[in-house]
Write an enzyme that holds these catalytic residues in place. Structure first.
Site, mmCIF file in Angstrom:
data_model
loop_
_atom_site.group_PDB
_atom_site.id
_atom_site.type_symbol
_atom_site.label_atom_id
_atom_site.label_comp_id
_atom_site.label_asym_id
_atom_site.label_seq_id
_atom_site.Cartn_x
_atom_site.Cartn_y
_atom_site.Cartn_z
ATOM 1 N N CYS A 1 16.491 9.463 -2.248
ATOM 2 C CA CYS A 1 14.990 9.397 -2.761
ATOM 3 C C CYS A 1 14.528 10.332 -3.205
ATOM 4 O O CYS A 1 13.998 10.962 -4.405
ATOM 5 C CB CYS A 1 14.237 8.234 -2.010
ATOM 6 S SG CYS A 1 14.145 6.423 -0.946
ATOM 7 N N HIS B 1 7.102 10.357 -4.612
ATOM 8 C CA HIS B 1 8.095 8.972 -4.643
ATOM 9 C C HIS B 1 7.223 8.164 -4.507
ATOM 10 O O HIS B 1 6.722 8.033 -3.656
ATOM 11 C CB HIS B 1 8.997 9.445 -3.872
ATOM 12 C CG HIS B 1 9.892 8.449 -3.199
ATOM 13 N ND1 HIS B 1 10.994 7.433 -4.498
ATOM 14 C CD2 HIS B 1 10.261 7.999 -2.483
ATOM 15 C CE1 HIS B 1 11.641 6.876 -4.108
ATOM 16 N NE2 HIS B 1 10.616 6.674 -2.259
ATOM 17 N N ASN C 1 9.835 0.156 -5.455
ATOM 18 C CA ASN C 1 10.825 1.406 -5.027
ATOM 19 C C ASN C 1 11.966 1.770 -5.076
ATOM 20 O O ASN C 1 12.527 1.043 -5.288
ATOM 21 C CB ASN C 1 10.678 2.001 -3.502
ATOM 22 C CG ASN C 1 11.522 2.641 -2.652
ATOM 23 O OD1 ASN C 1 11.848 3.823 -4.028
ATOM 24 N ND2 ASN C 1 11.626 2.738 -1.575
HETATM 25 O O1 UT7 Z 1 12.455 4.831 -0.367
HETATM 26 C C1 UT7 Z 1 12.849 4.949 1.033
HETATM 27 C C2 UT7 Z 1 11.169 5.480 2.019
HETATM 28 N N1 UT7 Z 1 11.477 4.422 2.368
HETATM 29 C C3 UT7 Z 1 10.162 4.592 2.669
HETATM 30 O O2 UT7 Z 1 9.355 5.014 3.177
HETATM 31 C C4 UT7 Z 1 9.735 2.564 3.556
HETATM 32 C C5 UT7 Z 1 8.805 3.270 4.455
HETATM 33 N N2 UT7 Z 1 8.130 1.738 4.862
HETATM 34 C C6 UT7 Z 1 7.715 0.478 4.704
HETATM 35 O O3 UT7 Z 1 7.303 1.345 3.431
HETATM 36 C C7 UT7 Z 1 7.129 0.049 5.745
HETATM 37 O O4 UT7 Z 1 7.503 0.086 7.162
HETATM 38 C C8 UT7 Z 1 7.016 -1.887 5.480
HETATM 39 C C9 UT7 Z 1 6.688 -2.202 3.721
HETATM 40 C C10 UT7 Z 1 8.835 -1.976 5.029
HETATM 41 C C11 UT7 Z 1 7.380 -2.653 6.128
HETATM 42 O O5 UT7 Z 1 5.656 -2.959 6.675
HETATM 43 P P1 UT7 Z 1 5.273 -2.099 8.062
HETATM 44 O O6 UT7 Z 1 3.517 -2.592 8.429
HETATM 45 O O7 UT7 Z 1 5.859 -1.460 8.439
HETATM 46 O O8 UT7 Z 1 5.492 -4.268 8.961
HETATM 47 P P2 UT7 Z 1 6.703 -3.552 10.007
HETATM 48 O O9 UT7 Z 1 7.498 -3.837 9.916
HETATM 49 O O10 UT7 Z 1 5.822 -3.587 10.953
HETATM 50 O O11 UT7 Z 1 6.323 -5.924 9.831
HETATM 51 C C12 UT7 Z 1 4.826 -5.915 10.436
HETATM 52 C C13 UT7 Z 1 5.283 -8.095 10.423
HETATM 53 C C14 UT7 Z 1 6.747 -8.526 11.447
HETATM 54 O O12 UT7 Z 1 6.807 -9.473 11.932
HETATM 55 P P3 UT7 Z 1 6.188 -9.877 13.183
HETATM 56 O O13 UT7 Z 1 7.239 -9.018 13.857
HETATM 57 O O14 UT7 Z 1 4.908 -8.738 13.607
HETATM 58 O O15 UT7 Z 1 5.940 -11.103 13.692
HETATM 59 C C15 UT7 Z 1 7.640 -8.174 10.849
HETATM 60 O O16 UT7 Z 1 9.025 -9.685 10.053
HETATM 61 O O17 UT7 Z 1 5.930 -8.642 9.077
HETATM 62 C C16 UT7 Z 1 6.783 -9.188 8.862
HETATM 63 N N3 UT7 Z 1 7.566 -9.038 7.339
HETATM 64 C C17 UT7 Z 1 6.743 -10.173 6.858
HETATM 65 N N4 UT7 Z 1 6.608 -10.429 6.653
HETATM 66 C C18 UT7 Z 1 6.188 -10.970 4.738
HETATM 67 C C19 UT7 Z 1 8.223 -8.016 7.290
HETATM 68 N N5 UT7 Z 1 8.706 -8.366 5.689
HETATM 69 C C20 UT7 Z 1 7.649 -9.042 5.591
HETATM 70 C C21 UT7 Z 1 7.589 -9.452 4.278
HETATM 71 N N6 UT7 Z 1 6.787 -10.643 4.064
HETATM 72 N N7 UT7 Z 1 8.830 -9.461 3.154
#
Ligand code: UT7
Length: 331
Positions: free
Chosen positions: A116, A256, A286
């Site tokens: 990215c 980005h 993204n």
């Molecule tokens: O371009 C390259 C660089 N990439 C990035 O910068 C991405 C950086 N990361 C992010 O944007 C975020 O970390 C994500 C959007 C990927 C995830 O958001 P988060 O707030 O960090 O969520 P998390 O991974 O801590 O997950 C929280 C909860 C989990 O459930 P439990 O374990 O708390 O029950 C996940 O399983 O959200 C759940 N979850 C979802 N729920 C509904 C993860 N993806 C989804 C989804 N729909 N699509």
């Protein structure tokens, strides 16, 4: 060799597939909801290539638009750099495919993979070639087909990414305009946080993919999130210091686009209002290295930026890598 000069933006263009995949469409594919995706990422929809269309076709159209915008003929281009982490082939490179299709017969061509952050890395290369007088016109095309490497069963990642291309023609500009400074960095020890296996796949990669030998994108989202917020602040501050400027001198940050919460978190750390940070994340998701050139194209066509404005461009992502630049708008 020509005499030395400043390097700036002469033309811009972007291109997207027609097919729109909304959050509601994704609700039918994985266990997710429009509410979760919108709240946690800021994304509403993304564009997706048909399976039988290669991603470089987007780059070809974006490149043609950038050249037309600059009123420069394809035969005048000296170098094409395609920034991509999703090349259609390892060889021929995407840059060679695009070179041939736009008729840039005199251009050298290579692909650059800094995920990215690729566009900022590409800019720093273009800047060296143009400032030194070695080349006159360098075309950078951020071109990505992430839908082709996304695991459409993994809700942690498949809601985030999309396809698209943005192209920028760089060339000589008047004194006091164009690229003021660039900064690039990498932390390879953190690379395991975003992987797309290609010619090799390790036992750890297979385990992360639920025991399946599939060459799909995997990411530890929360680790990358923490890294992204900190590095956006660090890289933006570094280029401001290098240029002897302060945030008050900056009209707009074009970052980005990975997650609206990353942009808001970085804005808070930099002590600036959210509206000083450009975002079109809701429309495209993204699109990796294409997001900064697409952001520039959108901000320019929306007349948010005008001649003389100072911009910070800042990227972060796989590698892990990062980069930032300050540019004084010359168009
Ligand atoms: O371009 C390259 C660089 N990439 C990035 O910068 C991405 C950086 N990361 C992010 O944007 C975020 O970390 C994500 C959007 C990927 C995830 O958001 P988060 O707030 O960090 O969520 P998390 O991974 O801590 O997950 C929280 C909860 C989990 O459930 P439990 O374990 O708390 O029950 C996940 O399983 O959200 C759940 N979850 C979802 N729920 C509904 C993860 N993806 C989804 C989804 N729909 N699509």
């Amino acid at each position: 060799m020509n005499k030395t000069c400043n390097c700036g933006i002469l033309g811009l263009g972007s291109c997207f597939p027609k097919k729109v995949l909304t959050n509601h469409d994704l609700e039918k594919m994985v266990d997710t909801s429009n509410e979760w995706i919108t709240k946690r990422t800021g994304i509403s929809e993304r564009r997706i290539l048909d399976e039988d269309v290669p991603a470089h076709k987007l780059g070809v159209e974006a490149a043609k638009k950038a050249l037309a915008d600059a009123k420069v003929e394809p035969e005048e281009v000296d170098l094409i750099i395609v920034t991509t982490e999703t090349p259609d082939y390892l060889t021929p490179s995407m840059s060679c495919l695009i070179q041939s299709e736009i008729g840039a017969t005199k251009a050298a061509a290579f692909d650059l993979n800094a995920a990215c952050s690729g566009f900022i890395y590409g800019m720093s290369v273009a800047n060296q070639f143009i400032r030194s007088g070695f080349y006159k016109y360098v075309l950078i095309v951020g071109c990505e087909g992430l839908s082709k490497v996304v695991d459409w069963k993994d809700r942690n990642t498949c809601v985030l990414f999309g396809d698209g291309a943005g192209a920028v023609l760089f060339g000589p500009v008047e004194e006091g305009c164009g690229i003021i400074t660039t900064y690039t960095g990498a932390a390879g020890e953190l690379g395991k946080n975003i992987t797309i296996p290609c010619c090799y796949i390790s036992p750890e990669d297979i385990e992360a993919r639920g025991g399946e030998n599939k060459r799909t994108l995997w990411m530890d989202g929360s680790e990358v999130f923490k890294f992204a917020v900190k590095i956006m602040e660090h890289a933006s501050t570094k280029v401001l210091d290098d240029a002897g400027l302060t945030m008050d001198d900056i009209k707009l940050i074009v970052p980005h686009q990975a997650n609206i919460r990353i942009l808001e978190g970085a804005a808070k750390r930099l002590n600036i209002p959210n509206d000083k940070v450009f975002s079109n994340l809701h429309r495209y998701g993204n699109i990796s290295s294409a997001s900064i050139p697409v952001g520039l194209t959108d901000a320019y066509s929306q007349k948010i930026i005008s001649k003389g404005d100072n911009l910070i461009l800042v990227g972060f992502g796989g590698g892990l890598t990062w980069g930032a630049a300050i540019i004084r708008w010359n168009k």
